[in-house]
Design an enzyme around this catalytic site. Structure first.
Site, mmCIF file in Angstrom:
data_model
loop_
_atom_site.group_PDB
_atom_site.id
_atom_site.type_symbol
_atom_site.label_atom_id
_atom_site.label_comp_id
_atom_site.label_asym_id
_atom_site.label_seq_id
_atom_site.Cartn_x
_atom_site.Cartn_y
_atom_site.Cartn_z
ATOM 1 N N LYS A 51 55.832 33.299 35.441
ATOM 2 C CA LYS A 51 54.724 32.437 35.340
ATOM 3 C C LYS A 51 55.333 31.183 34.430
ATOM 4 O O LYS A 51 55.047 30.139 34.694
ATOM 5 C CB LYS A 51 53.668 33.130 34.716
ATOM 6 C CG LYS A 51 52.921 34.134 35.371
ATOM 7 C CD LYS A 51 52.070 34.988 34.622
ATOM 8 C CE LYS A 51 51.415 36.142 35.525
ATOM 9 N NZ LYS A 51 50.702 37.202 34.859
ATOM 10 N N GLN A 95 48.685 39.484 29.190
ATOM 11 C CA GLN A 95 49.379 40.155 30.451
ATOM 12 C C GLN A 95 48.811 41.677 30.245
ATOM 13 O O GLN A 95 48.884 42.379 29.054
ATOM 14 C CB GLN A 95 50.851 40.149 30.215
ATOM 15 C CG GLN A 95 51.703 40.774 31.515
ATOM 16 C CD GLN A 95 51.294 40.156 32.898
ATOM 17 O OE1 GLN A 95 51.090 38.930 32.903
ATOM 18 N NE2 GLN A 95 51.220 41.145 33.666
ATOM 19 N N ASP A 118 42.538 33.920 33.733
ATOM 20 C CA ASP A 118 42.511 35.221 34.767
ATOM 21 C C ASP A 118 41.288 35.489 35.440
ATOM 22 O O ASP A 118 41.312 36.604 36.195
ATOM 23 C CB ASP A 118 43.016 36.312 33.768
ATOM 24 C CG ASP A 118 44.643 36.704 34.168
ATOM 25 O OD1 ASP A 118 45.122 36.582 35.237
ATOM 26 O OD2 ASP A 118 45.257 37.253 33.121
HETATM 27 N N1 GUN Z 1 48.678 42.386 35.468
HETATM 28 C C1 GUN Z 1 49.131 42.761 36.701
HETATM 29 N N2 GUN Z 1 48.396 41.640 37.314
HETATM 30 C C2 GUN Z 1 48.071 40.561 36.429
HETATM 31 C C3 GUN Z 1 47.200 39.585 36.523
HETATM 32 O O1 GUN Z 1 47.021 38.854 37.414
HETATM 33 N N3 GUN Z 1 46.940 38.874 35.120
HETATM 34 C C4 GUN Z 1 47.177 39.844 34.005
HETATM 35 N N4 GUN Z 1 46.851 39.318 32.902
HETATM 36 N N5 GUN Z 1 47.999 41.045 34.174
HETATM 37 C C5 GUN Z 1 48.192 41.633 35.263
#
Ligand code: GUN
Length: 293
Positions: A51, A95, A118
């Protein structure tokens, strides 16, 4: 069989975002994202790094805040409160998964819905459920974008989703069943309580596999000519590789390649779209917070 390339679609998304990013920059606004990583989960570290790399390559601002595994819920809540108030962050991403001593709901509830890129905050999930989406979770949103790019209209089709997580399965079921352009599907969710999953998935025009079990879905789950979206990103041991593992999906792609009409590969399918939608949501958050839209 057609490969639905998330890599290609994500590039298209980035091209479309260029003008919007330029418009913001002319007003001295750089879309900014705070990424919070708690602990040492190896897969999470990889996701967070990719990211950050993508934000850097687009000259956007992102900062990864790494906290030790022992961080308390109160400490993490205090950090979120600080990020909510800091105007250089238009988006906040925590995350997942978080260490088990932290209640994930308490943390997600604290993120300002306007910065919840998110789409995990109950306000954003609730708005999606009501058919007036604001921030939509990146993976389901990215899947809809792949289908749109390849002119796959879900209207009147039977969509079966395997998995009911708040990150993928649940929002995916809402999006596909909304009465909107490209959606309007008859959606079914299968999960660990479902008695005979293949019996149900065999009726599906479109199968979306988001279970997290390597290569579980084989030809016995699929009807001829179906479209398969493989959300899985599973690490399996692979001693011949330098890093010691390889990534495989939830679908045994070899076993179904002669049966399906189209499939998203792993890697290069859904994964790149999740990041592209995170960028798009962050740009949108910057536009909204600075009253451009
Ligand atoms: N863990 C797995 N997929 C995601 C996601 O799309 N966002 C976040 N914050 N954590 C994740």
């Amino acid at each position: 069989m057609k490969l639905l390339s998330g890599k290609e679609v994500s590039q298209h998304v980035y091209n479309l975002l260029t003008d919007r990013i330029e418009t913001l920059k002319k007003k001295n606004i750089i879309p900014g994202l705070a990424v919070v990583l708690v602990g040492e989960d190896p897969a999470s570290k990889v996701y967070v790094r990719s990211k950050a790399k993508r934000f850097a390559s687009l000259n956007l601002f992102s900062e990864t805040l790494v906290l030790p595994e022992t961080t308390s819920e109160g400490e993490l809540l205090d950090l979120i409160k600080r990020l909510n108030k800091d105007s250089k962050y238009h988006g906040i991403l925590v995350q997942l998964p978080l260490p088990s001593h932290i209640n994930t709901d308490h943390i997600l509830d604290e993120i300002l819905p306007e910065k919840d890129v998110d789409g995990f905050h109950p306000v954003n999930l609730g708005k999606l459920a009501q058919g007036r989406p604001q921030f939509v979770a990146c993976t389901p949103k990215g899947i809809m974008r792949i289908l749109d790019y390849y002119d796959i209209d879900l209207s009147g089709k039977s969509v079966v989703i395997i998995g009911r997580s708040n990150i993928v399965g649940r929002p995916m079921s809402l999006l596909t069943s909304l009465k909107t352009q490209g959606a309007n599907a008859t959606t079914t969710i299968c999960h660990s309580g479902t008695k005979n999953i293949p019996e149900i998935t065999k009726m599906a025009d479109v199968i979306i596999a988001a279970i997290g079990v390597p290569e579980l879905i084989d030809e016995s789950y699929i009807k001829e000519g179906a479209i398969v979206i493989d959300v899985g990103m599973n690490r399996v041991d692979s001693p011949e590789r330098e890093r010691g593992y390889k990534l495989v999906g939830d679908v045994n792609q070899k076993s179904i390649e002669n049966k399906v009409a189209a499939i998203t590969p792993v890697p290069g399918g859904v994964g790149p779209m999740t990041i592209a939608m995170l960028v798009e949501n962050t740009v949108e958050a910057a536009e909204r917070l600075s009253k451009i839209i």
